[in-house]
Write an enzyme that holds these catalytic residues in place. Structure first.
Site, PDB file in Angstrom:
ATOM      1  N   GLN A 146     -13.280  35.735 -28.277  1.00 44.61           N
ATOM      2  CA  GLN A 146     -11.883  35.772 -27.575  1.00 44.61           C
ATOM      3  C   GLN A 146     -12.524  36.137 -26.287  1.00 44.61           C
ATOM      4  O   GLN A 146     -13.553  36.809 -25.869  1.00 44.61           O
ATOM      5  CB  GLN A 146     -11.318  37.413 -28.120  1.00 44.61           C
ATOM      6  CG  GLN A 146     -10.791  37.155 -29.931  1.00 44.61           C
ATOM      7  CD  GLN A 146     -10.109  38.129 -30.536  1.00 44.61           C
ATOM      8  OE1 GLN A 146     -11.011  39.422 -29.898  1.00 44.61           O
ATOM      9  NE2 GLN A 146      -9.023  37.727 -30.964  1.00 44.61           N
ATOM     10  N   VAL A 147     -11.304  36.268 -25.561  1.00 45.14           N
ATOM     11  CA  VAL A 147     -11.548  36.405 -23.808  1.00 45.14           C
ATOM     12  C   VAL A 147     -10.317  37.305 -23.566  1.00 45.14           C
ATOM     13  O   VAL A 147      -9.270  36.699 -23.561  1.00 45.14           O
ATOM     14  CB  VAL A 147     -11.850  34.719 -22.985  1.00 45.14           C
ATOM     15  CG1 VAL A 147     -12.294  35.586 -21.955  1.00 45.14           C
ATOM     16  CG2 VAL A 147     -12.389  33.968 -23.343  1.00 45.14           C
ATOM     17  N   ASP A 188     -19.972  18.588 -22.251  1.00 47.76           N
ATOM     18  CA  ASP A 188     -17.936  18.906 -23.229  1.00 47.76           C
ATOM     19  C   ASP A 188     -17.392  18.836 -21.879  1.00 47.76           C
ATOM     20  O   ASP A 188     -16.709  19.983 -21.937  1.00 47.76           O
ATOM     21  CB  ASP A 188     -18.193  20.544 -23.809  1.00 47.76           C
ATOM     22  CG  ASP A 188     -17.169  20.116 -24.360  1.00 47.76           C
ATOM     23  OD1 ASP A 188     -16.609  19.383 -25.193  1.00 47.76           O
ATOM     24  OD2 ASP A 188     -16.924  21.392 -25.255  1.00 47.76           O
ATOM     25  N   LYS A 245     -16.392  37.068 -22.383  1.00 49.78           N
ATOM     26  CA  LYS A 245     -16.000  36.973 -23.285  1.00 49.78           C
ATOM     27  C   LYS A 245     -17.076  37.699 -24.289  1.00 49.78           C
ATOM     28  O   LYS A 245     -17.770  37.642 -24.199  1.00 49.78           O
ATOM     29  CB  LYS A 245     -17.014  35.030 -23.262  1.00 49.78           C
ATOM     30  CG  LYS A 245     -16.500  34.101 -24.280  1.00 49.78           C
ATOM     31  CD  LYS A 245     -17.251  32.953 -24.396  1.00 49.78           C
ATOM     32  CE  LYS A 245     -17.654  32.032 -25.732  1.00 49.78           C
ATOM     33  NZ  LYS A 245     -18.490  31.232 -24.645  1.00 49.78           N
ATOM     34  N   LEU A 298      -7.045  36.957 -22.928  1.00 50.63           N
ATOM     35  CA  LEU A 298      -6.911  35.644 -21.921  1.00 50.63           C
ATOM     36  C   LEU A 298      -7.245  34.184 -23.119  1.00 50.63           C
ATOM     37  O   LEU A 298      -5.992  33.201 -22.583  1.00 50.63           O
ATOM     38  CB  LEU A 298      -7.650  35.439 -21.105  1.00 50.63           C
ATOM     39  CG  LEU A 298      -7.618  36.627 -20.333  1.00 50.63           C
ATOM     40  CD1 LEU A 298      -8.708  36.796 -18.883  1.00 50.63           C
ATOM     41  CD2 LEU A 298      -5.895  36.448 -19.328  1.00 50.63           C
ATOM     42  N   GLY A 299      -7.522  34.716 -24.003  1.00 50.54           N
ATOM     43  CA  GLY A 299      -7.819  33.261 -24.612  1.00 50.54           C
ATOM     44  C   GLY A 299      -8.847  33.626 -26.163  1.00 50.54           C
ATOM     45  O   GLY A 299      -8.791  34.544 -25.783  1.00 50.54           O
ATOM     46  N   GLY A 326     -11.891  31.322 -29.326  1.00 49.54           N
ATOM     47  CA  GLY A 326     -12.651  30.117 -29.443  1.00 49.54           C
ATOM     48  C   GLY A 326     -12.914  30.248 -30.568  1.00 49.54           C
ATOM     49  O   GLY A 326     -12.048  31.135 -31.149  1.00 49.54           O
ATOM     50  N   ALA A 327     -13.758  29.534 -30.978  1.00 52.63           N
ATOM     51  CA  ALA A 327     -13.712  29.620 -32.317  1.00 52.63           C
ATOM     52  C   ALA A 327     -14.546  31.298 -33.319  1.00 52.63           C
ATOM     53  O   ALA A 327     -14.211  31.363 -34.013  1.00 52.63           O
ATOM     54  CB  ALA A 327     -14.380  28.294 -32.777  1.00 52.63           C
ATOM     55  N   PHE A 328     -15.437  31.868 -31.857  1.00 51.07           N
ATOM     56  CA  PHE A 328     -16.225  32.631 -32.811  1.00 51.07           C
ATOM     57  C   PHE A 328     -16.197  33.892 -31.251  1.00 51.07           C
ATOM     58  O   PHE A 328     -16.349  34.335 -31.655  1.00 51.07           O
ATOM     59  CB  PHE A 328     -17.615  32.327 -32.449  1.00 51.07           C
ATOM     60  CG  PHE A 328     -17.967  31.239 -33.497  1.00 51.07           C
ATOM     61  CD1 PHE A 328     -17.882  31.242 -35.081  1.00 51.07           C
ATOM     62  CD2 PHE A 328     -18.773  30.170 -32.727  1.00 51.07           C
ATOM     63  CE1 PHE A 328     -18.472  30.115 -35.594  1.00 51.07           C
ATOM     64  CE2 PHE A 328     -19.013  28.523 -33.954  1.00 51.07           C
ATOM     65  CZ  PHE A 328     -18.633  29.020 -34.557  1.00 51.07           C
TER      66      PHE A 328
END
Ligand code: PIT
Length: 201
Positions: A44-45, A153, A61, A37-38, A40-42
């Site tokens: 995956q989703v 954030d 995640k 789905l997506g 990030g830096a560290f």
């Protein structure tokens, strides 16, 4: 580097259960991991499906422990914060798993995409649209502040629509940079609605 503390190793926390219990299952025993789905830096989703209850779809995640080295505390904090929060406009943590290389956060599934993309797709965005959205976000922010949590954030990328419906609710995600007040200065019980303004740097 135990991320959940010694006591919690090999243990699965399931919010639907009133008791914690020792579980030797791995995330793959419980869920079938599907599409990405997506990223990030560290992390995956992934979309995932419960193996017993096929109607139960979740987002998982997956966080790489090696990439996280030195930042274990921030993941500990994120999990602690997520376990504390339960609100209709905050993506809910369902349960957590850990193995040698990864930590898995099983999250409520939201499939409506990011706020920014929805605004662009919509073409026009009215004051009524904005007020409906802001009302939901401020309700969730008020709630998290009452729990002693500041997100730190909040931005369109972290605001996800629950579904693709035009009138879908908005969901706050990514508490990776959040902070929790633990000094006792603020009320610890959720629902006090104090604004911890001093927590903003
Ligand atoms: C979904 C679908 C998706 C991303 C997420 C959930 C992520 C949620 C999330 C991530 C965090 C956090 C809280 C929620 O602290 O594309 O259902 O790092």
């Amino acid at each position: 580097m135990p991320l959940f503390g010694k006591k919690d190793q090999n243990r699965r926390q399931n919010r639907d259960l009133s008791e914690e219990y020792i579980n030797t299952c791995s995330v793959e025993d419980v869920y079938t991991i599907k599409d990405l789905l997506g990223t990030g830096a560290f992390s995956q989703v992934f979309l995932a499906q419960h193996k017993v209850d096929a109607n139960r779809m979740v987002a998982i995640k997956c966080i790489d422990k090696r990439a996280l080295k030195g930042k274990e505390d921030s993941l500990d904090n994120e999990i602690k914060v997520l376990r504390k929060l339960k609100h209709t406009n905050i993506v809910q943590l369902v349960e957590t798993f850990e193995d040698k290389n990864k930590v898995y956060l099983v999250m409520e599934l939201v499939m409506g995409g990011e706020l920014f993309d929805r605004i662009v797709e919509k073409g026009s965005y009215t004051e009524k649209d904005a007020s409906h959205l802001i009302r939901q976000i401020l309700g969730a922010v008020d709630y998290m502040h009452s729990c002693g949590v500041v997100h730190r954030d909040l931005k369109p990328e972290n605001l996800l629509y629950y579904s693709t419906d035009e009138d879908s609710k908005i969901m706050i995600s990514d508490f990776g940079l959040s902070k929790m007040e633990e000094s006792g200065v603020m009320a610890t019980a959720c629902g006090m609605h104090l604004l911890p303004i001093y927590l903003y740097e």
